[in-house]
Write a protein that holds these residues in place. Structure first.
Motif, PDB file in Angstrom:
ATOM      1  N   SER A 240     -42.148 -28.794  28.473  1.00 34.04           N
ATOM      2  CA  SER A 240     -43.197 -29.654  29.039  1.00 34.04           C
ATOM      3  C   SER A 240     -43.229 -29.659  30.555  1.00 34.04           C
ATOM      4  N   LYS A 241     -42.659 -28.646  31.202  1.00 32.52           N
ATOM      5  CA  LYS A 241     -42.820 -28.482  32.641  1.00 32.52           C
ATOM      6  C   LYS A 241     -44.138 -27.761  32.903  1.00 32.52           C
ATOM      7  N   THR A 242     -44.922 -28.321  33.816  1.00 34.31           N
ATOM      8  CA  THR A 242     -46.222 -27.746  34.143  1.00 34.31           C
ATOM      9  C   THR A 242     -46.133 -26.956  35.438  1.00 34.31           C
ATOM     10  N   LEU A 243     -46.631 -25.735  35.382  1.00 37.88           N
ATOM     11  CA  LEU A 243     -46.627 -24.856  36.535  1.00 37.88           C
ATOM     12  C   LEU A 243     -48.050 -24.398  36.809  1.00 37.88           C
ATOM     13  N   THR A 244     -48.406 -24.251  38.072  1.00 40.77           N
ATOM     14  CA  THR A 244     -49.654 -23.618  38.462  1.00 40.77           C
ATOM     15  C   THR A 244     -49.343 -22.223  38.971  1.00 40.77           C
ATOM     16  N   LEU A 245     -49.990 -21.225  38.380  1.00 41.63           N
ATOM     17  CA  LEU A 245     -49.832 -19.844  38.816  1.00 41.63           C
ATOM     18  C   LEU A 245     -51.127 -19.425  39.495  1.00 41.63           C
ATOM     19  N   SER A 246     -51.064 -19.126  40.773  1.00 41.53           N
ATOM     20  CA  SER A 246     -52.239 -18.639  41.492  1.00 41.53           C
ATOM     21  C   SER A 246     -52.005 -17.191  41.905  1.00 41.53           C
ATOM     22  N   PHE A 247     -53.089 -16.432  42.006  1.00 41.61           N
ATOM     23  CA  PHE A 247     -52.988 -14.988  42.154  1.00 41.61           C
ATOM     24  C   PHE A 247     -53.728 -14.525  43.404  1.00 41.61           C
ATOM     25  N   SER A 248     -53.114 -13.585  44.123  1.00 46.10           N
ATOM     26  CA  SER A 248     -53.775 -12.993  45.285  1.00 46.10           C
ATOM     27  C   SER A 248     -53.332 -11.539  45.415  1.00 46.10           C
ATOM     28  N   ARG A 249     -54.275 -10.689  45.789  1.00 46.13           N
ATOM     29  CA  ARG A 249     -53.978  -9.259  45.870  1.00 46.13           C
ATOM     30  C   ARG A 249     -53.295  -8.932  47.196  1.00 46.13           C
ATOM     31  N   VAL A 250     -52.197  -8.168  47.097  1.00 45.22           N
ATOM     32  CA  VAL A 250     -51.476  -7.694  48.278  1.00 45.22           C
ATOM     33  C   VAL A 250     -51.987  -6.320  48.679  1.00 45.22           C
ATOM     34  N   ASP A 251     -52.061  -5.409  47.725  1.00 42.41           N
ATOM     35  CA  ASP A 251     -52.638  -4.084  47.925  1.00 42.41           C
ATOM     36  C   ASP A 251     -53.159  -3.608  46.575  1.00 42.41           C
ATOM     37  N   ASP A 252     -53.608  -2.366  46.503  1.00 42.60           N
ATOM     38  CA  ASP A 252     -54.255  -1.901  45.280  1.00 42.60           C
ATOM     39  C   ASP A 252     -53.318  -1.883  44.090  1.00 42.60           C
ATOM     40  N   ASN A 253     -52.007  -1.839  44.341  1.00 38.92           N
ATOM     41  CA  ASN A 253     -51.023  -1.729  43.263  1.00 38.92           C
ATOM     42  C   ASN A 253     -50.179  -2.982  43.089  1.00 38.92           C
ATOM     43  N   THR A 254     -50.388  -3.992  43.927  1.00 40.91           N
ATOM     44  CA  THR A 254     -49.497  -5.146  43.940  1.00 40.91           C
ATOM     45  C   THR A 254     -50.292  -6.445  44.025  1.00 40.91           C
ATOM     46  N   ILE A 255     -49.893  -7.406  43.204  1.00 42.55           N
ATOM     47  CA  ILE A 255     -50.488  -8.742  43.223  1.00 42.55           C
ATOM     48  C   ILE A 255     -49.372  -9.764  43.379  1.00 42.55           C
ATOM     49  N   GLU A 256     -49.574 -10.732  44.249  1.00 39.06           N
ATOM     50  CA  GLU A 256     -48.602 -11.809  44.399  1.00 39.06           C
ATOM     51  C   GLU A 256     -48.978 -12.970  43.497  1.00 39.06           C
ATOM     52  N   VAL A 257     -47.993 -13.431  42.722  1.00 40.63           N
ATOM     53  CA  VAL A 257     -48.156 -14.592  41.861  1.00 40.63           C
ATOM     54  C   VAL A 257     -47.361 -15.743  42.478  1.00 40.63           C
ATOM     55  N   LYS A 258     -48.039 -16.833  42.795  1.00 40.22           N
ATOM     56  CA  LYS A 258     -47.371 -18.013  43.345  1.00 40.22           C
ATOM     57  C   LYS A 258     -47.283 -19.060  42.250  1.00 40.22           C
ATOM     58  N   LEU A 259     -46.054 -19.516  41.964  1.00 36.34           N
ATOM     59  CA  LEU A 259     -45.821 -20.523  40.942  1.00 36.34           C
ATOM     60  C   LEU A 259     -45.442 -21.831  41.628  1.00 36.34           C
ATOM     61  N   GLU A 260     -46.155 -22.902  41.293  1.00 37.00           N
ATOM     62  CA  GLU A 260     -45.901 -24.204  41.890  1.00 37.00           C
ATOM     63  C   GLU A 260     -45.626 -25.230  40.797  1.00 37.00           C
ATOM     64  N   SER A 261     -44.565 -26.014  40.982  1.00 33.54           N
ATOM     65  CA  SER A 261     -44.248 -27.113  40.088  1.00 33.54           C
ATOM     66  C   SER A 261     -43.775 -28.273  40.951  1.00 33.54           C
ATOM     67  N   ASN A 262     -44.560 -29.357  40.959  1.00 33.76           N
ATOM     68  CA  ASN A 262     -44.363 -30.438  41.918  1.00 33.76           C
ATOM     69  C   ASN A 262     -44.391 -29.847  43.324  1.00 33.76           C
ATOM     70  N   LYS A 263     -43.326 -29.971  44.074  1.00 26.27           N
ATOM     71  CA  LYS A 263     -43.341 -29.452  45.437  1.00 26.27           C
ATOM     72  C   LYS A 263     -42.559 -28.150  45.583  1.00 26.27           C
ATOM     73  N   ARG A 264     -42.130 -27.583  44.478  1.00 25.11           N
ATOM     74  CA  ARG A 264     -41.368 -26.352  44.545  1.00 25.11           C
ATOM     75  C   ARG A 264     -42.281 -25.162  44.326  1.00 25.11           C
ATOM     76  N   ILE A 265     -42.084 -24.129  45.118  1.00 29.27           N
ATOM     77  CA  ILE A 265     -42.935 -22.945  45.064  1.00 29.27           C
ATOM     78  C   ILE A 265     -42.074 -21.697  44.909  1.00 29.27           C
ATOM     79  N   PHE A 266     -42.442 -20.850  43.955  1.00 29.16           N
ATOM     80  CA  PHE A 266     -41.828 -19.543  43.786  1.00 29.16           C
ATOM     81  C   PHE A 266     -42.910 -18.489  43.992  1.00 29.16           C
ATOM     82  N   LYS A 267     -42.497 -17.349  44.526  1.00 30.16           N
ATOM     83  CA  LYS A 267     -43.422 -16.230  44.696  1.00 30.16           C
ATOM     84  C   LYS A 267     -42.827 -14.976  44.080  1.00 30.16           C
ATOM     85  N   VAL A 268     -43.651 -14.288  43.295  1.00 30.62           N
ATOM     86  CA  VAL A 268     -43.231 -13.070  42.618  1.00 30.62           C
ATOM     87  C   VAL A 268     -44.239 -11.990  42.900  1.00 30.62           C
ATOM     88  N   ARG A 269     -43.799 -10.802  43.263  1.00 29.23           N
ATOM     89  CA  ARG A 269     -44.670  -9.644  43.418  1.00 29.23           C
ATOM     90  C   ARG A 269     -44.705  -8.858  42.118  1.00 29.23           C
TER      91      ARG A 269
END
Length: 275
Positions: A240-269
């Motif tokens: 029951s942990k809720t996360l927001t995953l937002s997406f943005s393009r870095v280049d043609d082969n790579t997308i950054e996924v930002k995960l937010e839960s409360n005030k904590r943020i993770f970023k994954v390429r």
């Protein structure tokens, strides 16, 4: 009369790969780096199953809207034979049963190589509403196997498509399974179906650790990307942990996924090549 062009999903070109270290901006939230990575992996695995099912659905949309049901099914039969000569097809009024790999010739379509059985029934076909029902039995692309069904509706004048599915999937490399349902509205990406789709709706699936739910908010997907390039998901994990995953393009082969839960943020390429 107009031809129906179905836009129902995203073809997954490659595995999910975190090619940068996961970073966090806060230590106050109980969400862990392992949970963040698991969330992206679960969303990607569910999308792989949907992407493959979408390719099989899309091949079953090339018929003239407004004609008789059996005529539309016969037109579909001819189209599928032209695209997938490996398929053995039986036609019973407005229902086709397609067995991929029964004949010689290619079984490849939109980057997937099909095997297994796919039943297609044209249930309604008029200019104001088209309904096509799909059933999959041991349908595979060598990566996942699908069993289940979907109903897809659209019309001659509305470019959006509604897809309601209920299927199980198995990842063949490790036998991992899940069952998912979903209800989504999809439109051509920037008005061009050859580029991809924009999606609003929801998905729910049960995996090895429990049930995940996903709200899809103005997500833009290119056909060849493993994750969206814009928009956001709101994902609730089995604890029951809720996360927001937002997406943005870095280049043609790579997308950054930002995960937010409360005030904590993770970023994954995430890359499409798996490098």
């Amino acid at each position: 009369m107009k031809r129906g062009i179905l836009i129902v999903g995203l073809a997954i070109a490659g595995p999910l790969t975190a090619c940068r270290a996961i970073t966090s901006t806060s230590n106050s939230d109980p969400l862990t780096a392992a949970e963040a990575t698991e969330a992206v992996d679960e969303a990607s695995m569910s999308a792989q199953a949907e992407g493959f099912s979408s390719a099989t659905i899309e091949v079953a949309t090339s018929f003239t809207i407004g004609q008789a049901l059996d005529g539309a099914a016969n037109e579909l039969q001819n189209f599928i034979k032209s695209q997938l000569p490996c398929a053995a097809i039986t036609l019973d009024q407005a229902k086709l049963t397609v067995t991929y790999g029964a004949n010689s010739g290619t079984c490849a379509y939109r980057g997937h190589t099909f095997s297994g059985t796919h039943a297609i029934e044209v249930s309604r076909n008029n200019t104001s509403s088209v309904l096509v029902k799909h059933t999959w039995t041991a349908l595979s692309n060598g990566v996942v196997e699908l069993n289940g069904s979907a109903e897809v509706t659209w019309s001659a004048d509305n470019p959006s498509r509604r897809v309601v599915h209920d299927f199980t999937w198995k990842r063949l490399k490790d036998g991992r399974t899940g069952r998912g349902t979903g209800d989504r509205t999809q439109t051509p990406l920037s008005g061009d179906i050859t580029k991809g789709i924009s999606v609003e709706g929801n998905r729910t699936w049960t995996g090895t650790r429990g049930t995940w739910t996903l709200d899809i908010n103005k997500v833009d997907m290119r056909w060849l990307d493993p994750v969206p390039q814009a928009g956001s998901y709101v994902l609730t994990n089995p604890t029951s942990k809720t996360l927001t995953l937002s997406f943005s393009r870095v280049d043609d082969n790579t997308i950054e996924v930002k995960l937010e839960s409360n005030k904590r943020i993770f970023k994954v390429r995430v890359t499409s090549s798996g490098a």
